[in-house]
Design an enzyme around this catalytic site. Structure first.
Site, PDB file in Angstrom:
ATOM      1  N   ASN A   9       0.786  -1.226   0.141  1.00 58.79           N
ATOM      2  CA  ASN A   9       0.067   0.048  -0.016  1.00 58.79           C
ATOM      3  C   ASN A   9       0.860   1.148   0.035  1.00 58.79           C
ATOM      4  OD1 ASN A   9      -2.043   2.164   0.628  1.00 58.79           O
ATOM      5  ND2 ASN A   9      -2.075   1.419   2.623  1.00 58.79           N
ATOM      6  N   LYS A  11       0.207   4.347  -0.348  1.00 53.02           N
ATOM      7  CA  LYS A  11      -0.444   5.553   0.148  1.00 53.02           C
ATOM      8  C   LYS A  11      -0.052   6.754  -0.636  1.00 53.02           C
ATOM      9  CE  LYS A  11      -0.153   3.440   4.693  1.00 53.02           C
ATOM     10  NZ  LYS A  11       0.187   3.688   5.976  1.00 53.02           N
ATOM     11  N   HIS A  95      -9.307   1.371   4.964  1.00 53.91           N
ATOM     12  CA  HIS A  95      -8.116   1.654   5.768  1.00 53.91           C
ATOM     13  C   HIS A  95      -8.252   2.645   6.788  1.00 53.91           C
ATOM     14  CE1 HIS A  95      -4.063   2.848   6.511  1.00 53.91           C
ATOM     15  NE2 HIS A  95      -3.779   1.585   5.922  1.00 53.91           N
ATOM     16  N   GLU A  97      -6.418   5.108   7.644  1.00 56.75           N
ATOM     17  CA  GLU A  97      -6.375   6.568   7.520  1.00 56.75           C
ATOM     18  C   GLU A  97      -7.665   7.040   6.694  1.00 56.75           C
ATOM     19  OE1 GLU A  97      -2.626   5.691   5.262  1.00 56.75           O
ATOM     20  OE2 GLU A  97      -1.623   5.179   7.435  1.00 56.75           O
ATOM     21  N   GLU A 170      -5.459  -4.857  10.715  1.00 57.68           N
ATOM     22  CA  GLU A 170      -4.479  -3.937  10.907  1.00 57.68           C
ATOM     23  C   GLU A 170      -4.634  -2.856  11.928  1.00 57.68           C
ATOM     24  OE1 GLU A 170      -2.535  -2.523   6.803  1.00 57.68           O
ATOM     25  OE2 GLU A 170      -4.125  -1.173   7.104  1.00 57.68           O
ATOM     26  N   GLY A 176       2.565   2.211  10.689  1.00 54.06           N
ATOM     27  CA  GLY A 176       3.615   3.523  10.780  1.00 54.06           C
ATOM     28  C   GLY A 176       4.346   3.710  11.683  1.00 54.06           C
ATOM     29  N   SER A 216       3.459  -1.924  10.291  1.00 53.97           N
ATOM     30  CA  SER A 216       4.757  -2.124  10.647  1.00 53.97           C
ATOM     31  C   SER A 216       5.317  -3.368  10.173  1.00 53.97           C
ATOM     32  CB  SER A 216       5.375  -1.615  11.922  1.00 53.97           C
ATOM     33  OG  SER A 216       4.930  -0.295  12.234  1.00 53.97           O
TER      34      SER A 216
HETATM   35  P1  PGA Z   1       2.573   0.447   7.615  1.00 57.29           P
HETATM   36  O1  PGA Z   1       1.477   0.683   7.099  1.00 57.29           O
HETATM   37  O2  PGA Z   1       3.415  -0.960   6.971  1.00 57.29           O
HETATM   38  O3  PGA Z   1       3.729   1.711   7.225  1.00 57.29           O
HETATM   39  O4  PGA Z   1       2.850   0.453   9.040  1.00 57.29           O
HETATM   40  C1  PGA Z   1       0.541  -0.507   6.870  1.00 57.29           C
HETATM   41  C2  PGA Z   1      -0.742   0.135   6.155  1.00 57.29           C
HETATM   42  O5  PGA Z   1      -1.253   1.309   6.437  1.00 57.29           O
HETATM   43  O6  PGA Z   1      -1.447  -0.630   5.576  1.00 57.29           O
END
Ligand code: PGA
Length: 257
Positions: A9, A11, A95, A97, A170, A176, A216
């Protein structure tokens, strides 16, 4: 028996040229890697170019979101049929976000998941608890609420959910942050999700649906996570922006089956 599925992903990162450079690397270096399904989710403006570059490969192009109406007066939105038209095969919905910054609710996520499936795409439905919810012992309750709404109507789409529906667990506190759920913490939630899928969609579909872990994921922790019996791949953010890291995660998913 479930083929692990690893999706990058990206982003809000990478313009068209940067996206094409990364997928060209992935295409060349993953050509011989078997036993794992791979996808990348670029920004919307790069979706068509990436899908074209990946034609004839085993790497799927995914959108990062999809609006539930097909057409209409919805300025700024992109619908599932248009995502399919651009050449993508999957769309991520729900997601954290999107939920946090753009007001997506679980009801919206349910509508988005259905529109994605009806357009013939696969849907990657994200769910996960915040740290305060985990600390309050509410993780499984939050998962239940989010999952129930997100998949409430998917059976009515009559598509093959076994292959087209993917759940991504998640935990928001792991996204992140560099802080990953331990394999045991993730497995507990994944097993719970599979039990709920069995109740709602029936055991055969629940056994076949892939449940990805996200938050992560890195080359150093991917293998231990995906080795858990109910963890069927990963949704990778930060580490998917780097070809070597993403390839290492894909290979870890393959070897742990
Ligand atoms: P990350 O993000 O691997 O940077 O923690 C995962 C995601 O948001 O799908």
């Amino acid at each position: 028996m479930r083929t692990p599925f690893v999706v990058g992903n990206w982003k809000l990162h990478k313009n068209i040229a940067e996206s094409l450079a990364l997928v060209t690397d992935l295409k060349n270096q993953l050509a011989a890697v078997k036993g794992v399904q791979v996808g990348v989710a670029p920004v919307f403006t790069a979706l068509h170019s990436v899908a074209k570059r990946l034609e004839g490969t085993h790497i799927a192009t995914c959108a990062q979101d999809a609006y539930w109406e097909a057409t209409g007066a919805y300025t700024g939105e992109v619908s599932a049929p248009l995502i399919a038209d651009a050449g993508a095969a999957w769309a991520i919905v729900g997601h954290s976000e999107r939920r946090q910054f753009f007001g997506d609710t679980s009801d919206h996520v349910g509508k988005k998941a259905c529109s994605v499936l009806r357009a013939g795409l696969g849907a990657i439905v994200c769910i996960g608890e915040h740290l305060a919810e985990r600390d309050a012992g509410r993780t499984l309750a939050v998962i239940d609420e989010q999952l129930a709404e997100a998949i409430a109507d998917v059976a009515a789409t009559k598509v093959d959910l076994a292959s087209k529906l993917v759940i991504a667990y998640e935990p928001v506190w792991a996204i992140g942050t560099g802080r990953t759920a331990t394999p045991a913490q993730a497995q507990e939630v994944h097993a719970h999700i599979r039990r709920r899928l069995a109740e709602k969609l029936g055991p055969p579909i629940a056994e076949a649906v892939r449940i990805q872990y996200g938050g992560s994921v890195k080359p150093s922790n991917a293998e231990a996570l995906i080795a858990e019996p109910d963890i069927d791949g990963a949704l990778v953010g930060g580490a998917s922006l780097d070809a070597a890291d993403f390839i290492a995660i894909v290979k870890a998913a393959r070897t742990s089956t």
